[in-house]
Design a protein around this motif. Sequence first.
Motif, PDB file in Angstrom:
ATOM      1  N   SER A  71     -15.179   9.270   2.562  1.00 15.56           N
ATOM      2  CA  SER A  71     -14.645   7.859   2.232  1.00 15.56           C
ATOM      3  C   SER A  71     -13.035   8.074   1.303  1.00 15.56           C
ATOM      4  CB  SER A  71     -15.221   6.274   1.423  1.00 15.56           C
ATOM      5  OG  SER A  71     -13.960   4.870   1.970  1.00 15.56           O
ATOM      6  N   VAL A  72     -12.985   8.201   0.696  1.00 17.36           N
ATOM      7  CA  VAL A  72     -12.002   8.926  -0.220  1.00 17.36           C
ATOM      8  C   VAL A  72     -10.763   9.828   1.080  1.00 17.36           C
ATOM      9  CG1 VAL A  72     -10.650  10.118  -1.683  1.00 17.36           C
ATOM     10  CG2 VAL A  72     -12.440   8.772  -2.121  1.00 17.36           C
ATOM     11  N   GLY A  73     -11.425  11.250   1.887  1.00 16.55           N
ATOM     12  CA  GLY A  73     -10.833  11.855   1.792  1.00 16.55           C
ATOM     13  C   GLY A  73      -9.963  11.684   3.808  1.00 16.55           C
ATOM     14  N   LEU A  74     -11.136  10.394   4.001  1.00 15.02           N
ATOM     15  CA  LEU A  74     -10.802   9.695   5.374  1.00 15.02           C
ATOM     16  C   LEU A  74      -9.134   8.849   5.109  1.00 15.02           C
ATOM     17  CD1 LEU A  74     -14.187   9.809   7.004  1.00 15.02           C
ATOM     18  CD2 LEU A  74     -12.694  11.297   8.088  1.00 15.02           C
ATOM     19  N   SER A  75      -9.482   8.578   3.961  1.00 19.92           N
ATOM     20  CA  SER A  75      -9.119   7.193   3.305  1.00 19.92           C
ATOM     21  C   SER A  75      -7.510   7.855   3.681  1.00 19.92           C
ATOM     22  CB  SER A  75      -9.011   6.408   2.433  1.00 19.92           C
ATOM     23  OG  SER A  75     -10.085   5.606   2.589  1.00 19.92           O
ATOM     24  N   LYS A  76      -7.813   9.033   2.527  1.00 25.41           N
ATOM     25  CA  LYS A  76      -6.120   9.826   2.564  1.00 25.41           C
ATOM     26  C   LYS A  76      -5.913   9.985   3.173  1.00 25.41           C
ATOM     27  CE  LYS A  76      -4.277  13.604  -0.637  1.00 25.41           C
ATOM     28  NZ  LYS A  76      -5.301  15.241  -1.614  1.00 25.41           N
ATOM     29  N   LYS A  77      -6.179  11.024   4.235  1.00 27.46           N
ATOM     30  CA  LYS A  77      -5.774  11.152   5.780  1.00 27.46           C
ATOM     31  C   LYS A  77      -4.994   9.859   6.574  1.00 27.46           C
ATOM     32  CE  LYS A  77      -6.938  13.175  10.389  1.00 27.46           C
ATOM     33  NZ  LYS A  77      -8.249  13.435  10.472  1.00 27.46           N
ATOM     34  N   ASN A  78      -5.439   8.658   6.527  1.00 30.80           N
ATOM     35  CA  ASN A  78      -5.373   7.658   7.376  1.00 30.80           C
ATOM     36  C   ASN A  78      -4.444   7.048   6.369  1.00 30.80           C
ATOM     37  OD1 ASN A  78      -6.164   7.873  10.067  1.00 30.80           O
ATOM     38  ND2 ASN A  78      -8.084   7.801   9.077  1.00 30.80           N
ATOM     39  N   GLY A  79      -4.093   6.909   4.769  1.00 25.18           N
ATOM     40  CA  GLY A  79      -3.313   6.486   4.485  1.00 25.18           C
ATOM     41  C   GLY A  79      -3.728   5.193   3.572  1.00 25.18           C
ATOM     42  N   THR A  80      -4.893   4.463   3.280  1.00 29.82           N
ATOM     43  CA  THR A  80      -5.241   3.660   3.345  1.00 29.82           C
ATOM     44  C   THR A  80      -6.597   3.412   1.937  1.00 29.82           C
ATOM     45  OG1 THR A  80      -7.515   4.292   4.485  1.00 29.82           O
ATOM     46  CG2 THR A  80      -5.872   2.943   5.871  1.00 29.82           C
ATOM     47  N   VAL A 122       0.818  -0.798  -0.020  1.00 32.86           N
ATOM     48  CA  VAL A 122      -0.256   0.115  -0.106  1.00 32.86           C
ATOM     49  C   VAL A 122       0.967   1.492  -0.013  1.00 32.86           C
ATOM     50  CG1 VAL A 122      -1.835   1.088   1.470  1.00 32.86           C
ATOM     51  CG2 VAL A 122      -1.956  -0.958   1.283  1.00 32.86           C
ATOM     52  N   GLN A 123       0.623   2.163  -0.830  1.00 31.34           N
ATOM     53  CA  GLN A 123       1.671   3.350  -1.010  1.00 31.34           C
ATOM     54  C   GLN A 123       0.546   4.141  -1.618  1.00 31.34           C
ATOM     55  OE1 GLN A 123       4.605   2.577  -3.515  1.00 31.34           O
ATOM     56  NE2 GLN A 123       5.390   0.426  -3.072  1.00 31.34           N
ATOM     57  N   ASN A 124       0.494   5.252  -1.042  1.00 33.41           N
ATOM     58  CA  ASN A 124       0.062   6.511  -1.084  1.00 33.41           C
ATOM     59  C   ASN A 124      -1.525   6.659  -2.156  1.00 33.41           C
ATOM     60  OD1 ASN A 124       2.485   8.547  -1.341  1.00 33.41           O
ATOM     61  ND2 ASN A 124       2.872   7.402  -3.149  1.00 33.41           N
ATOM     62  N   ALA A 125      -2.166   5.464  -0.506  1.00 35.55           N
ATOM     63  CA  ALA A 125      -3.381   4.977  -0.245  1.00 35.55           C
ATOM     64  C   ALA A 125      -3.983   4.533  -1.197  1.00 35.55           C
ATOM     65  CB  ALA A 125      -4.500   6.718  -0.125  1.00 35.55           C
TER      66      ALA A 125
END
Length: 419
Positions: A240-249, A71-74
């Motif tokens: 979902s995209v915003g929260l994933s980007k914040k957490n790297g998921t 996993v790299q850069n979400a």
Amino acid sequence: MRRTVPALLALSLGLMSCMQAPTPQPSTAAQTADTAGSAPADTQTAAPSESAQALRPPSLVPGTYGQQVSVQNAGLRVGNQGLFPFGFYHVSWMSDAATRQRDMQEMSAAGFNTMTASVINDADNARYGEFLDAAARARMYVLSEGVFESSVPKLASKPAVLGWMVADDCNLQYTPAQVRDRGARMRSLDPQHPTYAALFTSYAESHSDFFDTTHMMGNMSYPIGPGDSIGATYDMQRLSVGLSKKNGTVPVANLQAFSWGTVPGHDASDPAARMPTPAEVYNMTYQAIGAGVRGILYYTYLDSYSNVRRSPAVWEMTKSIVPEIAQLSPMLLSAEPKYLETNNGNVHATAWAYQGHTYLLLTNVSATQAQPLYVPLADQAPTGLRPLFAGRGGEGVRLSGTTLGGTIAPLGAHFFRIN
């Protein structure tokens, strides 16, 4: 919707640890000469009259299939290539091993690259590696659920393993700490592959505390039937995209390909509780793309009350999207989406700058009315409007100077290259 493996198959996951991006080792699978995922998205963005001249269709399966998953850069990487997971849920414990293998082969033949699958019983757990070997021969990736802990280290070297599904409907069944513990326990058994969980949620609730619990997080959008607008798909996936980007998921959209009318506890006679139409499936898919997701899994190919093959028009629509996502995925995995103002709550516009060109996606979430367009594009410096995909409409869209105008049809979803 609950899709929980029976208790005898549930993993007893309880070890706490910090979540880190996986650093898998290369598998011993033979390498192929495919170049899928590395070709620039715009190399096949010809006008519709030219699209049939492509030498070969793009593929969703990377040429590095079987190499290390990270996993790299979400986003997901397989070796040095990106992977956009595109496929279906398969609730295997509601069927049998032969059906699971048949369905996997059908999905692979249709061009999909990812499925979820689950262990069926004790005897199946002992032979689950054979299924993963068959998936590798078909070049299908699998997110596995319900595998016994004792089997995980032995299966971890299988080339078809994309990751491990550790929780489903997790905001209904677990606390964030419990999901984090389950993911950490799985990582102690296999530190080389990502963990995956999925939320049952509405577009109005972000459940933000779950987004640092696993490496990949699915977010369900099943609006056809329960009363949500189809436009809930975009709103929920943007969260979902915003929260994933914040957490790297990795943000994965779980999109509806079933009828609520077949689900136990729902009114089958309700005309609203129906299968999505092909146009709705296409529109929801591109709402999720426009929101910026890095993977899509439709629910469902098969469970005890639903089988997408019993809805041929929906199945054919999902198949027709495969080459489009294959063409777009290098861009979607490497370029950041820019959300543009449209002055119209029913219209969403997203732009990507990629390899010297700008690409634009428009979606209309109204199922009944064409919508007027007003999208300023001065920052994108448009020089023309070139459709990417033949036969997908968009004839009403017009470029006038640096402003996009005209109209977009009900449930329209159109991709353009604008310079």
